[in-house]
Enzyme design. Structure first.
Site, short mmCIF file in Angstrom:
data_model
loop_
_atom_site.label_atom_id
_atom_site.label_comp_id
_atom_site.label_asym_id
_atom_site.label_seq_id
_atom_site.Cartn_x
_atom_site.Cartn_y
_atom_site.Cartn_z
N ARG A 15 84.45 62.68 24.51
CA ARG A 15 83.10 62.56 25.07
C ARG A 15 82.65 61.11 25.24
O ARG A 15 81.58 60.84 25.76
CB ARG A 15 82.11 63.32 24.17
CG ARG A 15 82.18 64.82 24.37
CD ARG A 15 81.41 65.56 23.30
NE ARG A 15 82.13 65.61 22.04
CZ ARG A 15 81.60 66.05 20.90
NH1 ARG A 15 80.36 66.46 20.85
NH2 ARG A 15 82.33 66.08 19.80
N ASP A 101 83.96 58.73 12.68
CA ASP A 101 82.87 58.67 13.66
C ASP A 101 81.50 58.84 13.00
O ASP A 101 80.50 59.05 13.67
CB ASP A 101 83.08 59.67 14.80
CG ASP A 101 83.31 61.10 14.32
OD1 ASP A 101 83.35 61.32 13.10
OD2 ASP A 101 83.47 61.98 15.18
N ARG A 330 78.18 23.92 23.11
CA ARG A 330 79.50 24.54 23.05
C ARG A 330 80.17 24.12 21.74
O ARG A 330 79.66 23.25 21.04
CB ARG A 330 80.30 24.15 24.29
CG ARG A 330 79.75 24.87 25.54
CD ARG A 330 80.30 24.30 26.82
NE ARG A 330 81.74 24.22 26.79
CZ ARG A 330 82.45 23.37 27.53
NH1 ARG A 330 81.85 22.52 28.35
NH2 ARG A 330 83.76 23.37 27.47
N ALA A 377 67.62 11.39 31.76
CA ALA A 377 67.88 12.62 32.51
C ALA A 377 69.07 12.44 33.44
O ALA A 377 69.23 11.38 34.05
CB ALA A 377 66.65 13.01 33.31
N TYR A 384 86.72 13.98 31.80
CA TYR A 384 87.93 14.66 32.28
C TYR A 384 88.38 14.04 33.59
O TYR A 384 87.59 13.90 34.53
CB TYR A 384 87.56 16.14 32.48
CG TYR A 384 88.69 17.06 32.88
CD1 TYR A 384 89.86 17.10 32.14
CD2 TYR A 384 88.55 17.93 33.96
CE1 TYR A 384 90.87 17.98 32.49
CE2 TYR A 384 89.55 18.81 34.30
CZ TYR A 384 90.72 18.83 33.57
OH TYR A 384 91.72 19.71 33.91
C1 UD1 Z 1 84.07 67.63 12.10
C2 UD1 Z 1 83.98 68.77 11.11
C3 UD1 Z 1 82.58 69.37 11.17
C4 UD1 Z 1 81.55 68.30 10.88
C5 UD1 Z 1 81.73 67.12 11.81
C6 UD1 Z 1 80.83 66.00 11.36
C7 UD1 Z 1 86.17 69.81 10.94
C8 UD1 Z 1 87.04 70.91 11.39
N1 UD1 Z 1 84.95 69.77 11.45
O1 UD1 Z 1 83.86 68.18 13.39
O2 UD1 Z 1 82.44 70.40 10.22
O3 UD1 Z 1 80.24 68.82 11.01
O4 UD1 Z 1 83.08 66.64 11.77
O5 UD1 Z 1 80.90 64.97 12.27
O6 UD1 Z 1 86.59 68.99 10.13
N2 UD1 Z 1 90.60 63.61 13.57
C9 UD1 Z 1 91.89 63.23 13.31
N3 UD1 Z 1 92.89 64.06 13.68
C10 UD1 Z 1 92.69 65.24 14.28
C11 UD1 Z 1 91.35 65.64 14.53
C12 UD1 Z 1 90.33 64.80 14.16
O7 UD1 Z 1 92.14 62.16 12.78
O8 UD1 Z 1 93.66 65.94 14.56
C13 UD1 Z 1 89.51 62.72 13.17
C14 UD1 Z 1 88.66 62.22 14.33
O9 UD1 Z 1 89.13 60.98 14.77
C15 UD1 Z 1 87.29 62.10 13.71
C16 UD1 Z 1 87.29 63.11 12.59
O10 UD1 Z 1 88.63 63.44 12.33
O11 UD1 Z 1 87.07 60.84 13.14
C17 UD1 Z 1 86.49 64.37 12.94
O12 UD1 Z 1 87.07 64.95 14.08
P1 UD1 Z 1 86.20 65.52 15.25
O13 UD1 Z 1 87.10 66.07 16.28
O14 UD1 Z 1 85.19 64.53 15.66
O15 UD1 Z 1 85.51 66.73 14.48
P2 UD1 Z 1 84.12 67.38 14.78
O16 UD1 Z 1 84.29 68.41 15.83
O17 UD1 Z 1 83.09 66.35 14.96
CA CA Z 2 82.92 64.16 15.37
#
Ligand code: UD1
Ligand code: CA
Length: 453
Positions: A15, A101, A330, A377, A384
């Site tokens: 997104r 995130d 600078r 002024a 250079y």
């Molecule tokens: C997730 C939670 C949700 C919570 C929300 C809060 C799960 C299944 N869901 O949902 O309950 O309310 O966060 O923000 O955990 N990531 C990986 N590998 C993967 C998938 C995700 O490293 O295979 C990481 C993403 O980079 C991210 C985090 O895990 O930092 C969460 O993943 P995201 O896909 O954002 O989950 P949400 O749908 O937000």
């Molecule tokens: Ca998320």
């Protein structure tokens, strides 16, 4: 039991509509992931494991090599992501899982969650929000105990009404986590291995689940798109402005200021609107920063006034300086006390001595200028020759007339006076008057040419 932290950062962040992995977008000039790491560090874990995937090596390259990186080649869900990192955690360790995130959770809140493991096997950080859409809902039983987490896409209509959500932050110990994650399947709307399923599994295995509610739902705000990124930025900035104001800084409008680095300040310091602070900035007592200034990696001495739209890209400014409006420094500038640099003056890699003034429209580059010098002024140090850079050295008490070009390398002795419009190509002795002007001629009754018909 030692503490290890796993940060989930493999997701693409669809997104965000960007080729840059979500975690490398910035808040306050710093990657989102670095905010998560800095909060994590405050808990003094013995190891930080970062699960990365989308964007590949760009993530470790940007964030640096101080951490343990685990590559998740296929993004099969948050549970799968944690499984990739667990083998690298010590057997008897406590594990805190952070999602990358949600970068603004305070370490105080995280510490509370870890403490709750003293009386439980799995702990989840929750928050109550008036817009739970898209998030995992916390389902509690009639006793108020957390039973399970249901993802938005798997929620019944009734569950969708629940306002308490999973922040994504979960803690447990390695042994429990491994056992529970081994049981997690992907039979759900997204066909992913959900980390959140371990809550329901813990309950069905008679383990104790605790939930800590975050005090301020704002700190748990997630960043999934550019709008949320901007909201998080403002939240972060206003919080920091608040903190600085509590410490005594006068900020004319805390909604119109940006901190993208470290700021320290003395007493009675005022910052006007639309100022950007970057890198390491140190402001002395009674300093006034005018509207629209950009200050980066600099130190400004007591009682100095920086007028609007002045840019400092790095440098050390002495006490009682008056700079700007519209002055540009600078890198490599050092100004002694009582210096004045006025509008449309560009200074680069130069030293200006005590009481020296360059009021208007000049370029001073690669120069060493003594004390009490007046730069007229339009003065330009011609540093250079198209290939190499040369230095201009001006002594004390020199008067440089307007529109002078100092063709470097060149030296001007103490007390010398340079008449306006000079082109100085040789060293000037002390206490002389130097003029390079052609004598003025006046031709009487001069008729200007007329246009031919
Ligand atoms: C997730 C939670 C949700 C919570 C929300 C809060 C799960 C299944 N869901 O949902 O309950 O309310 O966060 O923000 O955990 N990531 C990986 N590998 C993967 C998938 C995700 O490293 O295979 C990481 C993403 O980079 C991210 C985090 O895990 O930092 C969460 O993943 P995201 O896909 O954002 O989950 P949400 O749908 O937000
Ligand atoms: Ca998320």
């Amino acid at each position: 039991m030692s503490l290890e932290i796993i940060i989930l950062a493999a997701g693409k962040g669809s997104r965000m509509h960007s080729t840059l992995p979500k975690v490398l977008h910035k808040i306050a000039g710093k990657p989102i992931l670095s905010h998560v790491i800095d909060n994590a560090k405050q808990l003094q874990p013995t190891a930080i494991h970062i699960v990365y995937g989308f964007g590949g090596e760009l993530v470790p390259e940007t964030i640096g090599n101080d951490f343990d990186y685990v590559f998740q080649s296929e993004l099969l869900g948050t549970g799968h992501a944690v499984m990739q990192a667990l083998p690298y955690c010590k057997e008897d360790s406590k594990i805190l899982i952070l999602v990358s995130d949600i970068p603004l959770i305070s370490s105080t809140t995280l510490a509370k969650l870890i403490d709750s493991l003293d009386s439980s096997d799995v702990a989840v950080l929750t928050a109550v929000t008036n817009n739970p859409f898209g998030l995992g809902r916390i389902v509690r039983d009639e006793n108020g105990d957390v039973k399970l987490i249901v993802e938005e896409k798997d929620c019944s209509l009734e569950q969708k009404k629940i306002a308490e959500i999973n922040t994504g932050v979960i803690a447990s110990d390695k042994c429990t986590l491994t056992a529970l994650l081994n049981k997690v399947g992907n039979n759900n709307a997204q066909h992913e291995y959900y980390l959140t399923d371990i809550i329901g599994l813990a309950n069905s295995n008679n383990l104790k689940v605790s939930a800590v509610k975050a005090q301020c739902a704002n700190e748990c705000m997630g960043i999934n798109n550019k709008t949320q990124l901007a909201i998080a930025e403002r939240y972060y900035q206003e919080n920091l402005a608040q903190k600085y104001m509590e410490e005594g800084l006068i900020i004319i409008d805390p909604k119109r200021i940006d901190f993208r680095g470290q700021l320290s300040f003395g007493i009675n310091v005022t910052i006007d609107v639309n100022v950007i602070i970057e890198g390491n900035v140190k402001l002395g007592n009674n300093v006034v920063i005018g509207a629209g200034c950009v200050l980066k990696d600099c130190e400004i001495g007591d009682d100095s006034v920086i007028s609007p739209y002045t840019i400092i890209e790095s440098g050390i400014i002495g006490k009682n300086a008056t700079l700007g409006p519209f002055a540009r420094f600078r890198p490599g500038c050092k100004l002694d006390d009582n210096v004045h640099v006025g509008n449309f003056v560009e200074v680069k890699k130069s030293f200006l001595g005590n009481g020296t003034k360059a009021g208007h429209l000049s370029y001073l580059g690669d120069s060493e200028i003594g004390s009490n010098v007046n730069i007229g002024a339009g003065t330009i140090t011609c540093n250079y020759d198209g290939a190499n850079k040369f230095k201009t050295v001006i002594g004390n008490d020199v008067f440089v007339g307007s529109d002078t070009q100092l063709v470097a390398p060149v030296k001007v002795g103490d007390g010398a006076t340079i008449g306006a419009g000079a082109t100085i190509t040789k060293d000037i002795d002390s206490n002389v008057l130097a003029i390079t002007r052609a004598p003025l001629r006046q031709i009487a009754n001069w008729k200007r040419p007329k246009k031919k018909k």
